[in-house]
Design a protein around this motif. Structure first.
Motif, PDB file in Angstrom:
ATOM      1  N   ALA A 201     -45.832 -17.646 -65.370  1.00 16.33           N
ATOM      2  CA  ALA A 201     -44.712 -18.594 -65.416  1.00 16.33           C
ATOM      3  C   ALA A 201     -43.616 -18.188 -64.452  1.00 16.33           C
ATOM      4  O   ALA A 201     -42.910 -19.031 -63.904  1.00 16.33           O
ATOM      5  CB  ALA A 201     -44.146 -18.685 -66.832  1.00 16.33           C
ATOM      6  N   LEU A 202     -43.462 -16.870 -64.250  1.00 12.58           N
ATOM      7  CA  LEU A 202     -42.386 -16.354 -63.411  1.00 12.58           C
ATOM      8  C   LEU A 202     -42.906 -15.193 -62.579  1.00 12.58           C
ATOM      9  O   LEU A 202     -43.478 -14.247 -63.118  1.00 12.58           O
ATOM     10  CB  LEU A 202     -41.226 -15.869 -64.289  1.00 12.58           C
ATOM     11  N   ALA A 203     -42.726 -15.283 -61.256  1.00 16.11           N
ATOM     12  CA  ALA A 203     -43.071 -14.184 -60.362  1.00 16.11           C
ATOM     13  C   ALA A 203     -41.787 -13.689 -59.708  1.00 16.11           C
ATOM     14  O   ALA A 203     -40.970 -14.501 -59.264  1.00 16.11           O
ATOM     15  CB  ALA A 203     -44.066 -14.643 -59.296  1.00 16.11           C
ATOM     16  N   THR A 204     -41.584 -12.372 -59.675  1.00 14.22           N
ATOM     17  CA  THR A 204     -40.354 -11.831 -59.095  1.00 14.22           C
ATOM     18  C   THR A 204     -40.657 -10.616 -58.227  1.00 14.22           C
ATOM     19  O   THR A 204     -41.658  -9.919 -58.430  1.00 14.22           O
ATOM     20  CB  THR A 204     -39.331 -11.424 -60.179  1.00 14.22           C
ATOM     21  N   TRP A 205     -39.768 -10.403 -57.244  1.00 14.98           N
ATOM     22  CA  TRP A 205     -39.839  -9.253 -56.355  1.00 14.98           C
ATOM     23  C   TRP A 205     -38.460  -8.631 -56.235  1.00 14.98           C
ATOM     24  O   TRP A 205     -37.458  -9.343 -56.229  1.00 14.98           O
ATOM     25  CB  TRP A 205     -40.335  -9.673 -54.967  1.00 14.98           C
ATOM     26  N   LEU A 206     -38.409  -7.308 -56.120  1.00 16.55           N
ATOM     27  CA  LEU A 206     -37.138  -6.605 -55.959  1.00 16.55           C
ATOM     28  C   LEU A 206     -37.221  -5.720 -54.719  1.00 16.55           C
ATOM     29  O   LEU A 206     -38.260  -5.114 -54.440  1.00 16.55           O
ATOM     30  CB  LEU A 206     -36.848  -5.744 -57.183  1.00 16.55           C
ATOM     31  N   SER A 207     -36.130  -5.645 -53.973  1.00 17.72           N
ATOM     32  CA  SER A 207     -36.064  -4.727 -52.836  1.00 17.72           C
ATOM     33  C   SER A 207     -34.626  -4.247 -52.683  1.00 17.72           C
ATOM     34  O   SER A 207     -33.695  -4.853 -53.209  1.00 17.72           O
ATOM     35  CB  SER A 207     -36.547  -5.401 -51.546  1.00 17.72           C
ATOM     36  N   GLU A 208     -34.469  -3.160 -51.935  1.00 10.16           N
ATOM     37  CA  GLU A 208     -33.145  -2.596 -51.684  1.00 10.16           C
ATOM     38  C   GLU A 208     -32.962  -2.346 -50.200  1.00 10.16           C
ATOM     39  O   GLU A 208     -33.889  -1.891 -49.516  1.00 10.16           O
ATOM     40  CB  GLU A 208     -32.979  -1.276 -52.441  1.00 10.16           C
ATOM     41  N   ALA A 216     -35.790 -11.591 -55.880  1.00  2.48           N
ATOM     42  CA  ALA A 216     -36.386 -12.884 -55.534  1.00  2.48           C
ATOM     43  C   ALA A 216     -37.177 -13.410 -56.724  1.00  2.48           C
ATOM     44  O   ALA A 216     -37.930 -12.667 -57.361  1.00  2.48           O
ATOM     45  CB  ALA A 216     -37.298 -12.740 -54.330  1.00  2.48           C
ATOM     46  N   LEU A 217     -37.006 -14.696 -57.018  1.00  2.00           N
ATOM     47  CA  LEU A 217     -37.631 -15.317 -58.183  1.00  2.00           C
ATOM     48  C   LEU A 217     -38.427 -16.545 -57.768  1.00  2.00           C
ATOM     49  O   LEU A 217     -38.010 -17.293 -56.878  1.00  2.00           O
ATOM     50  CB  LEU A 217     -36.569 -15.760 -59.198  1.00  2.00           C
ATOM     51  N   GLU A 218     -39.562 -16.736 -58.432  1.00  2.86           N
ATOM     52  CA  GLU A 218     -40.370 -17.924 -58.195  1.00  2.86           C
ATOM     53  C   GLU A 218     -40.851 -18.450 -59.554  1.00  2.86           C
ATOM     54  O   GLU A 218     -41.578 -17.757 -60.273  1.00  2.86           O
ATOM     55  CB  GLU A 218     -41.568 -17.586 -57.312  1.00  2.86           C
ATOM     56  N   ALA A 219     -40.412 -19.650 -59.914  1.00  4.45           N
ATOM     57  CA  ALA A 219     -40.881 -20.291 -61.149  1.00  4.45           C
ATOM     58  C   ALA A 219     -42.195 -20.992 -60.842  1.00  4.45           C
ATOM     59  O   ALA A 219     -42.254 -21.889 -60.004  1.00  4.45           O
ATOM     60  CB  ALA A 219     -39.848 -21.288 -61.665  1.00  4.45           C
ATOM     61  N   LEU A 220     -43.269 -20.591 -61.522  1.00  7.15           N
ATOM     62  CA  LEU A 220     -44.595 -21.131 -61.248  1.00  7.15           C
ATOM     63  C   LEU A 220     -45.098 -22.064 -62.339  1.00  7.15           C
ATOM     64  O   LEU A 220     -46.257 -22.481 -62.306  1.00  7.15           O
ATOM     65  CB  LEU A 220     -45.592 -19.983 -61.046  1.00  7.15           C
ATOM     66  N   LYS A 221     -44.240 -22.363 -63.284  1.00  9.89           N
ATOM     67  CA  LYS A 221     -44.531 -23.380 -64.287  1.00  9.89           C
ATOM     68  C   LYS A 221     -43.259 -24.193 -64.519  1.00  9.89           C
ATOM     69  O   LYS A 221     -42.158 -23.633 -64.531  1.00  9.89           O
ATOM     70  CB  LYS A 221     -45.003 -22.757 -65.612  1.00  9.89           C
TER      71      LYS A 221
END
Length: 256
Positions: A201-208, A216-221
């Motif tokens: 339902a939710l894919a996320t990535w983190l970076s510094e 970064a967020l991506e709603a997949l539903k």
């Protein structure tokens, strides 16, 4: 197997009138992020998992049940393979009371135990078809592996910490790096019929980079968020509940 390797079934074009996946990138002061994590007994990565779980539990598909995260975990088969890229995804069940009480200590302990239990490539959820030897899995094309995966019977959240970005990434691109990576990692133009065939339902990535954290967020539903503005508002509320205040928010198809 030969047919599977060389055949390709084209994906149907998404309905332009229907729902599409929604994208958001939030940036934070890295010092504030790390201070909040230490205050609640965790690390920057533990806080990232907590924020993702806290956001995921807003999805009606998992109402009144613990959110399940599937972080990416790098697996090195040999100690002398620093450039190895093998990884798996490990399921972590996050209890809602940990989120309510900001208990990063327990979440960190549970996460570390889950990571330690993974010993082979593809041994995690969403990573390996049942009874598929990892050695065989590693040599198959991604498209073939994707067809072999079995649908997880629950809704999950996917998260990947990209760590500190390399110095060669231009400063003006750094805050978009997770979003650019994200665009290569998920199905673009995903529509409602496709969302029903996959568990995330939710894919996320983190970076510094440069003293800044980029989430970064991506709603997949559609149940996660119908619009990018809705996803951004949810993420901002979750962040503020943990004492974090975004310095910038990008929604939709914003480009550098």
């Amino acid at each position: 197997m030969r047919a599977a390797l060389f055949s390709h079934v084209p994906e149907p074009e998404p309905d332009p009138r229907g729902w599409r996946e929604q994208s958001v990138v939030l940036t934070f002061d890295a010092a504030q992020w790390k201070s909040a994590a230490e205050r609640d007994g965790g690390t920057a990565n533990t806080l990232y998992c907590a924020l993702t779980a806290d956001l995921l539990r807003r999805c009606p598909l998992i109402d009144n049940i613990p959110p399940v995260l599937t972080p990416a975990v790098r697996i090195l088969r040999e100690s002398d393979q620093p450039d190895a890229n093998s990884f798996t995804r490990v399921p972590i069940v996050v209890q809602r009371e940990w989120l309510d009480s900001h208990d990063l200590t327990t979440l960190r302990a549970v996460s570390k135990a889950a990571f330690a239990a993974v010993t082979t490539v593809g041994s995690g959820v969403l990573s390996q078809p049942r009874r598929m030897p990892p050695d065989l899995l590693d040599v198959l094309p991604d498209g073939v592996v994707h067809r072999l995966l079995e649908t997880v019977p629950i809704t999950v959240g996917m998260c990947s910490n990209m760590g500190v970005l390399d110095d060669f990434v231009a400063p003006q691109l750094a805050e978009f790096a997770p979003a650019l990576h994200m665009k290569r990692a998920v199905v673009q133009g995903i529509d409602v019929p496709r969302t029903e065939r996959q568990p995330v339902a939710l894919a996320t990535w983190l970076s510094e980079s440069g003293g800044t954290m980029h989430w970064a967020l991506e709603a997949l539903k559609p149940e996660m968020a119908h619009t990018a503005a809705e996803l951004a508002d949810l993420a901002k509320k979750v962040a503020r509940s943990w004492g974090l205040h975004p310095t910038r928010i990008y929604t939709g198809d914003t480009n550098p």
